[in-house]
Design an enzyme around this catalytic site. Structure first.
Site, PDB file in Angstrom:
ATOM      1  CD  GLU A 240       3.061   8.400   6.304  1.00 58.87           C
ATOM      2  OE1 GLU A 240       3.465   8.665   5.155  1.00 58.87           O
ATOM      3  OE2 GLU A 240       2.530   7.318   6.599  1.00 58.87           O
TER       4      GLU A 240
ATOM      5  CD  GLU B 212      -1.089   3.854   9.366  1.00 56.38           C
ATOM      6  OE1 GLU B 212      -0.262   3.325   8.598  1.00 56.38           O
ATOM      7  OE2 GLU B 212      -1.490   5.029   9.220  1.00 56.38           O
TER       8      GLU B 212
HETATM    9  O1  9MR Z   1      -2.283   0.114   3.380  1.00 56.53           O
HETATM   10  C1  9MR Z   1      -2.291   1.134   2.415  1.00 56.53           C
HETATM   11  C2  9MR Z   1      -2.042   0.561   1.035  1.00 56.53           C
HETATM   12  O2  9MR Z   1      -3.116  -0.255   0.644  1.00 56.53           O
HETATM   13  C3  9MR Z   1      -1.831   1.668   0.044  1.00 56.53           C
HETATM   14  O3  9MR Z   1      -1.477   1.131  -1.211  1.00 56.53           O
HETATM   15  C4  9MR Z   1      -0.751   2.588   0.542  1.00 56.53           C
HETATM   16  C5  9MR Z   1      -0.494   3.646  -0.500  1.00 56.53           C
HETATM   17  O4  9MR Z   1      -0.439   4.879  -0.107  1.00 56.53           O
HETATM   18  O5  9MR Z   1      -1.123   3.118   1.802  1.00 56.53           O
HETATM   19  C6  9MR Z   1      -1.218   2.135   2.782  1.00 56.53           C
HETATM   20  O6  9MR Z   1      -1.511   2.686   4.039  1.00 56.53           O
HETATM   21  C7  9MR Z   1      -0.547   3.591   4.576  1.00 56.53           C
HETATM   22  C8  9MR Z   1      -1.276   4.542   5.487  1.00 56.53           C
HETATM   23  O7  9MR Z   1      -2.348   5.153   4.824  1.00 56.53           O
HETATM   24  C9  9MR Z   1      -0.340   5.603   6.046  1.00 56.53           C
HETATM   25  N1  9MR Z   1       0.779   4.992   6.705  1.00 56.53           N
HETATM   26  C10 9MR Z   1       1.492   3.994   5.964  1.00 56.53           C
HETATM   27  C11 9MR Z   1       0.525   2.924   5.466  1.00 56.53           C
HETATM   28  C12 9MR Z   1       1.252   1.818   4.773  1.00 56.53           C
HETATM   29  O8  9MR Z   1       1.860   2.301   3.624  1.00 56.53           O
END
Ligand code: 9MR
Length: 374
Positions: free
Chosen positions: A156, A261
């Site tokens: 990102e 994802e």
């Molecule tokens: O699914 C993840 C969630 O449990 C966490 O709280 C969150 C916080 O940073 O991150 C989520 O995963 C993210 C992923 O690592 C990167 N892309 C976006 C995802 C959804 O937020």
């Protein structure tokens, strides 16, 4: 009935029976089997999955998926909580789980502006940040070298409008931080495939900027193997044209494409919010949480149709796609129950809260069952 007629009827019935039995036998019984000639099918694991706390979840993961991504525990905040302290407990267990079950193991993620350890937030100089990145990537990618199949190296880095995200990395090091991260990762784990991962990067402005960034990286001799399109989408605004264009354009750069994802929210999006910027959150209300008990049939059907639409595109371009990973195992374990509104009940995946396949699972599986050659 003449005896000869009866004989023919019996023969006919037996042939149908035999044909159906053989046909049923040849039908795939899991996602990973159904798409084995197309792409890997993965899921994101939390600590409870890695530690095999729930027998049903464990069985489902092993049956359906052949790729795994750690949802949170390899993020720098968790794996590298202090300057001189690493915590590899869950990372090691995760890698072991993947190896034991013959799965493709994804590392997520080496450089991300979110979920950073506190000490990184306090860094003020380019040199200190470089020191952190170098130590972090060498240590983490180095520890799992040869055991991780692919790393999401940078996560990102670009905003929806195509400008660079003004993260601590960009602010102190400029866009060079991306090259630096990939070069360090390539050195620390020469065998791993290296991915750039982002959300909304199928959309035109962000896609264009991502392509420019990747072209520059490649021109400078940096190793990059793939682009991860996260795929946090909604049943109300799924745009398969953008997705198809993105697959074609990224693949044309000579890169692998992975959907890293995937989930489809079925809930209303406050202010028509798209994507996955984890810093946004909104107040809960009955209007924002319309299905607290169960998903109505009509929405279940729409979800199934949207997944089918999506997988048709994936299958059409299976030669360019390496992996489709769902962001979670079943609906009870999805970040979308807590984002962008806390405490909602969402239904974005293929398995329900009892780990049973949903209509959406069948719609995706049927694409292969009814068209084995697709
Ligand atoms: O699914 C993840 C969630 O449990 C966490 O709280 C969150 C916080 O940073 O991150 C989520 O995963 C993210 C992923 O690592 C990167 N892309 C976006 C995802 C959804 O937020």
């Amino acid at each position: 009935m003449k005896p000869s007629n009866f004989k023919y009827q019996l023969l006919f019935i037996c042939s149908i029976g035999l044909f159906s039995a053989t046909f049923a036998q040849n039908q795939p019984t899991s996602l990973k089997e159904a798409f084995k000639n197309d792409f890997l099918v993965g899921t994101a694991l939390g600590a409870e999955h890695i530690l095999e706390k729930d027998a049903k979840a464990n069985q489902l993961i092993k049956k359906e998926f052949n790729a795994i991504t750690p949802e949170n525990h390899m993020k720098s905040m968790n794996i590298h909580p202090e300057w001189n302290k690493y915590d590899f407990y869950l990372g090691d267990k995760f890698v072991e789980y993947g190896q034991k079950n013959n799965m493709y193991v994804v590392g997520h993620t080496l450089v991300w502006h979110s979920q950073l350890p506190r000490f990184v937030g306090k860094i003020k100089s380019a040199d200190s940040l470089k020191l952190f990145m170098t130590d972090h990537i060498n240590t983490v990618a180095g520890r799992y070298a040869g055991k991780i199949n692919s790393w999401d190296v940078v996560n990102e880095a670009i905003e929806d409008d195509g400008t660079f995200r003004k993260s601590i990395f960009y602010n102190l090091l400029g866009e060079d931080f991306i090259k630096m991260a990939f070069d360090l990762a390539a050195k620390a784990d020469p065998k791993a495939e290296l991915y750039y991962n982002d959300y909304n990067n199928e959309q035109p402005a962000k896609r264009k900027a991502t392509i420019e960034m990747i072209k520059k990286l490649k021109a400078s001799g940096t190793k990059i193997d793939g682009v991860g399109i996260q795929g946090h989408w909604s049943i109300n605004s799924l745009n398969t044209k953008n997705i198809e264009d993105a697959i074609i354009e990224y693949a044309a750069l000579g890169l692998k494409v992975a959907f890293t994802e995937l989930d489809l929210t079925v809930l209303p999006n406050p202010w028509d919010l798209k994507g996955a910027d984890v810093n946004q959150n909104f107040e809960n209300s009955p209007k924002m949480n319309p299905y607290p008990k169960e998903l109505p049939d009509s929405v279940q059907t729409t979800l199934a149709q949207k997944y089918e639409e999506l997988f048709k595109v994936f299958l059409k371009h299976q030669d360019k796609i390496d992996r489709i990973t769902f962001w979670g195992v079943a609906d009870n374990h999805s970040w979308l129950n807590g984002w962008p509104v806390r405490g909602r009940t969402n239904y974005p995946l293929l398995f329900d809260r009892n780990f049973e396949p949903k209509k959406a699972y069948n719609s995706v599986m049927n694409l292969k069952k009814n068209n084995p050659n697709l």
